[in-house]
Design an enzyme around this catalytic site. Structure first.
Site, PDB file in Angstrom:
ATOM      1  N   TRP A   1       0.901  -1.250   0.066  1.00 37.09           N
ATOM      2  CA  TRP A   1       0.100   0.078   0.141  1.00 37.09           C
ATOM      3  C   TRP A   1       0.870   1.340   0.148  1.00 37.09           C
ATOM      4  O   TRP A   1       0.696   2.295  -0.523  1.00 37.09           O
ATOM      5  CB  TRP A   1      -0.907  -0.108   1.216  1.00 37.09           C
ATOM      6  N   GLU A   2       2.009   1.221   0.787  1.00 37.67           N
ATOM      7  CA  GLU A   2       2.791   2.362   0.766  1.00 37.67           C
ATOM      8  C   GLU A   2       3.682   2.679  -0.248  1.00 37.67           C
ATOM      9  O   GLU A   2       4.428   3.617  -0.411  1.00 37.67           O
ATOM     10  CB  GLU A   2       3.837   2.115   2.076  1.00 37.67           C
TER      11      GLU A   2
ATOM     12  N   GLU B   1      -9.032 -14.486   1.818  1.00 38.30           N
ATOM     13  CA  GLU B   1     -10.421 -15.001   1.662  1.00 38.30           C
ATOM     14  C   GLU B   1     -11.366 -13.883   1.693  1.00 38.30           C
ATOM     15  O   GLU B   1     -12.519 -14.097   1.894  1.00 38.30           O
ATOM     16  CB  GLU B   1     -10.764 -15.877   2.949  1.00 38.30           C
ATOM     17  N   THR B   2     -10.636 -12.841   1.619  1.00 32.79           N
ATOM     18  CA  THR B   2     -11.554 -11.378   1.550  1.00 32.79           C
ATOM     19  C   THR B   2     -11.375 -10.723   0.297  1.00 32.79           C
ATOM     20  O   THR B   2     -10.248 -11.016  -0.436  1.00 32.79           O
ATOM     21  CB  THR B   2     -11.337 -10.725   2.904  1.00 32.79           C
TER      22      THR B   2
ATOM     23  N   HIS C   1      -9.881  -7.712   0.262  1.00 37.18           N
ATOM     24  CA  HIS C   1      -8.788  -6.778   0.604  1.00 37.18           C
ATOM     25  C   HIS C   1      -7.849  -6.957  -0.195  1.00 37.18           C
ATOM     26  O   HIS C   1      -7.239  -5.860  -0.747  1.00 37.18           O
ATOM     27  CB  HIS C   1      -8.155  -7.489   1.932  1.00 37.18           C
TER      28      HIS C   1
ATOM     29  N   ARG D   1       7.750 -17.115  -9.008  1.00 36.46           N
ATOM     30  CA  ARG D   1       7.802 -16.003  -9.781  1.00 36.46           C
ATOM     31  C   ARG D   1       9.135 -15.115  -9.076  1.00 36.46           C
ATOM     32  O   ARG D   1       9.335 -14.110  -9.574  1.00 36.46           O
ATOM     33  CB  ARG D   1       6.718 -15.202  -9.731  1.00 36.46           C
TER      34      ARG D   1
END
Length: 298
Positions: A192-193, A220-221, A223, A262
């Site tokens: 996010w940063e 599982e969300t 997010h 990866r």
């Protein structure tokens, strides 16, 4: 303005006409608009590039009709396969030559088409040995990082992955000639940063490119989707608004196993790929506006 160029090649018999048309269609030529006025027929075979070449002096021993291709051996196999439907096997050896080098930096093979009336027509298929032949002039980046300055942003979250990405990115930069003093590493808490740090570094004007590294694993969300979309948007916006190239090395994977693959385990290292992309983009930016020299000749 010149629009196009057509070379009209007269064929003596309807039988040869049909044979020639069949071969060209078998090789994948696009068929243009033909004509039939009752006294004769025409068939147009379209190719993406046409040349009208004038010669003087000693001429190369090549057929009048030359067709340039990019996969000569595959074309040779296609012609041979087509001939098996029209000629006896023992005839093909005398009508179809093997691809051979020429004195004009290419390889060439010829095929003779014959009819029952002893009519012959020879075609030549050739491929340049110059891999850049015929390519449009384009500005392309080099992979020399000498004299370039880079900022590499990585995250403390998912360090089992991001440390591998960082190692790959540094390997790519140093192998390409970047000096260690010209590479600055910045660690941020998580993906996010990354955009905020990238924007700050880009606006400092101290770096030629920013390499962004991170790893997002689906949970599982929802997010995962929310974070990824904003990270990608933020990095892209920073690049567009500052004009500093940003290489995207943020992994978005379903599982830890996929991320490990990866990050150098099986599917290459995304950090290394991001670093080389950054080098190339800096090189391209430096070349833009410089005159480019076109390649000529065969």
């Amino acid at each position: 303005m010149i629009k196009g160029m057509t070379v009209v090649n007269a064929v003596a018999s309807p039988e040869m006409f049909d044979k020639l048309q069949s071969l060209f269609l078998a090789l994948g030529f696009e068929q243009g608009r033909g004509w039939d006025d009752g006294t004769g027929r025409g068939a147009a075979m379209l190719a993406p590039l046409g040349n009208l070449e004038f010669v003087t002096g000693k001429q190369p021993a090549t057929p009048r009709l030359l067709i340039e291709v990019t996969e000569l051996d595959a074309i040779h196999m296609a012609v041979e396969k087509w001939m098996l439907g029209s000629y006896r096997t023992e005839e093909i050896a005398s009508l179809l030559t093997k691809p051979e080098p020429t004195h004009w930096n290419s390889r060439l093979f010829t095929v003779k088409l014959t009819t029952g009336a002893s009519e012959e027509l020879t075609l030549g298929f050739w491929q340049s040995e110059n891999v850049l032949h015929g390519r449009p002039v384009a500005i392309e980046g080099d992979l020399s990082a000498a004299g370039m300055r880079f900022a590499v942003i990585t995250t403390r979250w998912n360090t089992v992955i991001t440390d591998r990405l960082l190692q790959g990115a540094l390997d790519g930069l140093y192998r390409s000639g970047a000096a260690r003093k010209d590479v600055e590493i910045v660690r941020v808490p998580g993906a996010w940063e990354i955009p905020s740090a990238a924007r700050t570094l880009a606006e400092s004007k101290r770096f030629d490119a920013i390499v962004t590294l991170g790893c997002l694993l689906r949970g599982e969300t929802a997010h995962y989707e929310a974070i990824y979309n904003e990270v990608a948007r933020g990095i892209g916006q920073s690049q567009q608004e500052t004009g500093v190239p940003h290489a995207f090395g943020v992994l978005t994977c379903e599982t830890l196993e996929q991320a490990l693959d990866r990050a150098g385990l099986k599917a290459g290292n995304k950090g290394f790929e991001a670093a080389t992309a950054a080098i190339e983009m800096v090189s391209i930016q430096k070349k833009i506006g410089q005159p480019q020299i076109a390649e000529g000749g065969r």
